[in-house]
Scaffold this active site. Sequence first.
Site, mmCIF file in Angstrom:
data_model
loop_
_atom_site.group_PDB
_atom_site.id
_atom_site.type_symbol
_atom_site.label_atom_id
_atom_site.label_comp_id
_atom_site.label_asym_id
_atom_site.label_seq_id
_atom_site.Cartn_x
_atom_site.Cartn_y
_atom_site.Cartn_z
ATOM 1 N N GLY A 131 47.166 43.613 41.446
ATOM 2 C CA GLY A 131 48.091 43.319 40.351
ATOM 3 C C GLY A 131 49.286 44.252 40.334
ATOM 4 O O GLY A 131 50.430 43.831 40.109
ATOM 5 N N CYS A 132 49.040 45.518 40.598
ATOM 6 C CA CYS A 132 50.120 46.506 40.582
ATOM 7 C C CYS A 132 51.081 46.271 41.746
ATOM 8 O O CYS A 132 52.293 46.420 41.608
ATOM 9 C CB CYS A 132 49.547 47.915 40.625
ATOM 10 S SG CYS A 132 48.497 48.269 39.193
#
Length: 151
Positions: A45-46
């Site tokens: 996600g990051c």
Amino acid sequence: MTTLKKGDQAPQFSGVDQDGKSHQLADYAGKKLVVFFYPKASTPGCTTEACDLRDNFERFRANNYALLGVSADSAKAQAKFRDKYELPFPLLADEDKSVINAFRVWGPKKFMGREYDGIHRTTFVIDENGIIDEVISEVKTKAHANQILGQ
């Protein structure tokens, strides 16, 4: 989680990036500053979020924005993240959580039924005078630049 809101004065933070360079709010006077907090460098996600911001970096620059990523990762992990994905903005290695705590994005989280303390993925848009213009707590990692800049 965060109690900071639109119209509040941004915290007077100071942190060190992946190269050991110091960054503080005053460095960005006269620019709009996007401070995005993410849980952990190089996680799916990051990475998606950072790459979306990277891919729209020229749009940010054209609109007088600077970007600053923040997580509790080490400077070495942040440098590896930046280099692997060719991120054109600094990443603060906030291992002591001073910036994270100043923006009040550390707290209880739940994942797969387990509770723990961690960073809440949150983005602050700060205007040229150091006032919070927007707080985004429902970050869309694949379309974060559009959340900030509009379509």
